[in-house]
Write an enzyme that holds these catalytic residues in place. Structure first.
Site, PDB file in Angstrom:
ATOM      1  N   ARG A 102      -0.856 -22.833  16.977  1.00  0.00           N
ATOM      2  CA  ARG A 102      -0.129 -21.629  16.613  1.00  0.00           C
ATOM      3  C   ARG A 102      -0.001 -21.459  15.102  1.00  0.00           C
ATOM      4  O   ARG A 102      -0.152 -20.345  14.579  1.00  0.00           O
ATOM      5  CB  ARG A 102       1.256 -21.625  17.280  1.00  0.00           C
ATOM      6  CG  ARG A 102       2.119 -20.399  16.997  1.00  0.00           C
ATOM      7  CD  ARG A 102       1.378 -19.076  17.058  1.00  0.00           C
ATOM      8  NE  ARG A 102       0.621 -18.880  18.287  1.00  0.00           N
ATOM      9  CZ  ARG A 102      -0.320 -17.970  18.455  1.00  0.00           C
ATOM     10  NH1 ARG A 102      -0.666 -17.177  17.442  1.00  0.00           N
ATOM     11  NH2 ARG A 102      -0.950 -17.846  19.606  1.00  0.00           N
ATOM     12  N   LYS A 137       6.366  -9.508  -3.436  1.00  0.00           N
ATOM     13  CA  LYS A 137       6.739  -8.902  -2.148  1.00  0.00           C
ATOM     14  C   LYS A 137       5.974  -9.613  -1.035  1.00  0.00           C
ATOM     15  O   LYS A 137       5.067  -9.067  -0.412  1.00  0.00           O
ATOM     16  CB  LYS A 137       6.458  -7.410  -2.173  1.00  0.00           C
ATOM     17  CG  LYS A 137       7.295  -6.668  -3.205  1.00  0.00           C
ATOM     18  CD  LYS A 137       6.943  -5.202  -3.290  1.00  0.00           C
ATOM     19  CE  LYS A 137       7.766  -4.492  -4.361  1.00  0.00           C
ATOM     20  NZ  LYS A 137       7.408  -3.065  -4.502  1.00  0.00           N
ATOM     21  N   GLU A 202       8.938  -3.795 -17.990  1.00  0.00           N
ATOM     22  CA  GLU A 202       8.694  -2.550 -17.269  1.00  0.00           C
ATOM     23  C   GLU A 202       9.134  -1.353 -18.098  1.00  0.00           C
ATOM     24  O   GLU A 202      10.211  -1.359 -18.709  1.00  0.00           O
ATOM     25  CB  GLU A 202       9.463  -2.572 -15.948  1.00  0.00           C
ATOM     26  CG  GLU A 202       9.319  -1.304 -15.115  1.00  0.00           C
ATOM     27  CD  GLU A 202      10.146  -1.366 -13.852  1.00  0.00           C
ATOM     28  OE1 GLU A 202       9.709  -2.016 -12.891  1.00  0.00           O
ATOM     29  OE2 GLU A 202      11.243  -0.760 -13.825  1.00  0.00           O
ATOM     30  N   ASP A 224       5.488   1.801 -14.694  1.00  0.00           N
ATOM     31  CA  ASP A 224       5.967   1.948 -13.326  1.00  0.00           C
ATOM     32  C   ASP A 224       6.078   3.415 -12.921  1.00  0.00           C
ATOM     33  O   ASP A 224       6.830   4.187 -13.525  1.00  0.00           O
ATOM     34  CB  ASP A 224       7.334   1.272 -13.178  1.00  0.00           C
ATOM     35  CG  ASP A 224       7.798   1.240 -11.739  1.00  0.00           C
ATOM     36  OD1 ASP A 224       6.992   0.849 -10.863  1.00  0.00           O
ATOM     37  OD2 ASP A 224       8.953   1.614 -11.470  1.00  0.00           O
TER      38      ASP A 224
END
Length: 286
Positions: A102, A137, A202, A224
């Site tokens: 698995r 993420k 950013e 961004d």
């Protein structure tokens, strides 16, 4: 990114925890009906198409469960596969094969999906100087394998975690009192703690781009959710002062357009958070 030694250590930690989670105090289904002395053989069968990933990781899992298991590999990581292909044979203790089954399938199915999506994105960037990056993420506890899959698919890894690179995003900037203050405080922190970490900042608009460039000492500016015109203008203004990265609104339809704006990198969380597992199975061979 983290060192190769730490990367391998993360893989071993992942395997140990996943086997602990799945096996617990024993695979009682196998223990109940299969003798400990029974020997068997199984094949990894592809029931889909795409880029295979996780072959080397599967070998690590089998070796962790039982070092006496033997793997005969026919298709390596990064190869294109189609329905009916056999990736490898595994032979040895039947109980051990079933114990590892698995985790091997879960890992390879997800890693192959990520490698396939990354390969598709990388192909869309061919002929440009732009490279595709992953993000943080990722699936909790499975990050190291997912980032490995991105590399197999032809992408590059962004930072691994919070500790191996500085990334000042909108909330950091707002909490710190603005871009100039955030960058200044970061440089002082790195100096005081004798840390050599790259700084990414950013930017939400062109004014912030200009403020970041004026502050200096930044490795890369993250543009961004800029549109194409803003991206081209930002890239022209930044010039050789640092590297550039686009993020936000990145998909199969937009990625090439952003690359043609001249950015060095494009990052996409979709590589790891929006994929459908490749259909694979481990079948016993009579």
């Amino acid at each position: 990114m983290i060192s190769e030694t730490q990367f391998q250590n993360e893989l071993q930690l992942l395997i140990a925890n996943a086997i602990r989670e799945d096996v617990g105090d024993g695979d009682h289904s196998s223990l109940a009906c299969i003798p400990a002395s029974a020997q068997g053989k199984a094949k990894l069968l592809v029931k889909d198409e795409g880029i295979i990933a996780g072959v080397a990781f599967a070998e690590m899992i089998f070796n962790y469960v039982d070092s006496d298991l033997k793997i005969e590999t026919f298709i390596e990581d990064g190869a294109a596969v189609k329905f009916g292909d056999v990736v490898f044979y595994v032979s040895g203790s039947s109980q051990s094969i079933l114990k590892a089954e698995r985790m091997v399938l879960n890992s390879m199915q997800r890693m192959s999906a990520i490698a396939t999506k990354t390969s598709n994105y990388a192909r869309l960037l061919e002929g440009t100087n732009t490279k595709i990056l992953d993000t943080r993420k990722t699936t909790p506890g499975f990050r190291v394998a997912e980032k490995w899959a991105v590399k197999i698919g032809g992408g590059e890894n962004h930072r691994f975690a919070l500790y191996d690179m500085i990334m000042l995003k909108d909330n950091h900037i707002d909490f710190a009192g603005g871009i100039t203050l955030a960058i200044a405080k970061t440089k002082e922190y790195l100096k005081e703690n004798n840390r050599d970490l790259k700084i990414i900042v950013e930017a939400r608009d062109l004014n912030e781009v200009k403020e970041i460039v004026a502050a200096g000492g930044v490795y890369r500016i993250l543009l961004d959710n800029f549109d194409y015109d803003m991206t081209r203008e930002a890239v022209a203004f930044i010039g050789d002062s640092c590297l550039t990265e686009s993020s936000g609104n990145i998909n199969e339809d937009t990625i090439r357009n952003y690359a043609e704006c001249g950015v060095d990198y494009i990052s996409s969380g979709a590589l790891t958070h929006s994929v459908y597992n490749m259909d694979l199975s481990l079948k016993a061979i009579e």
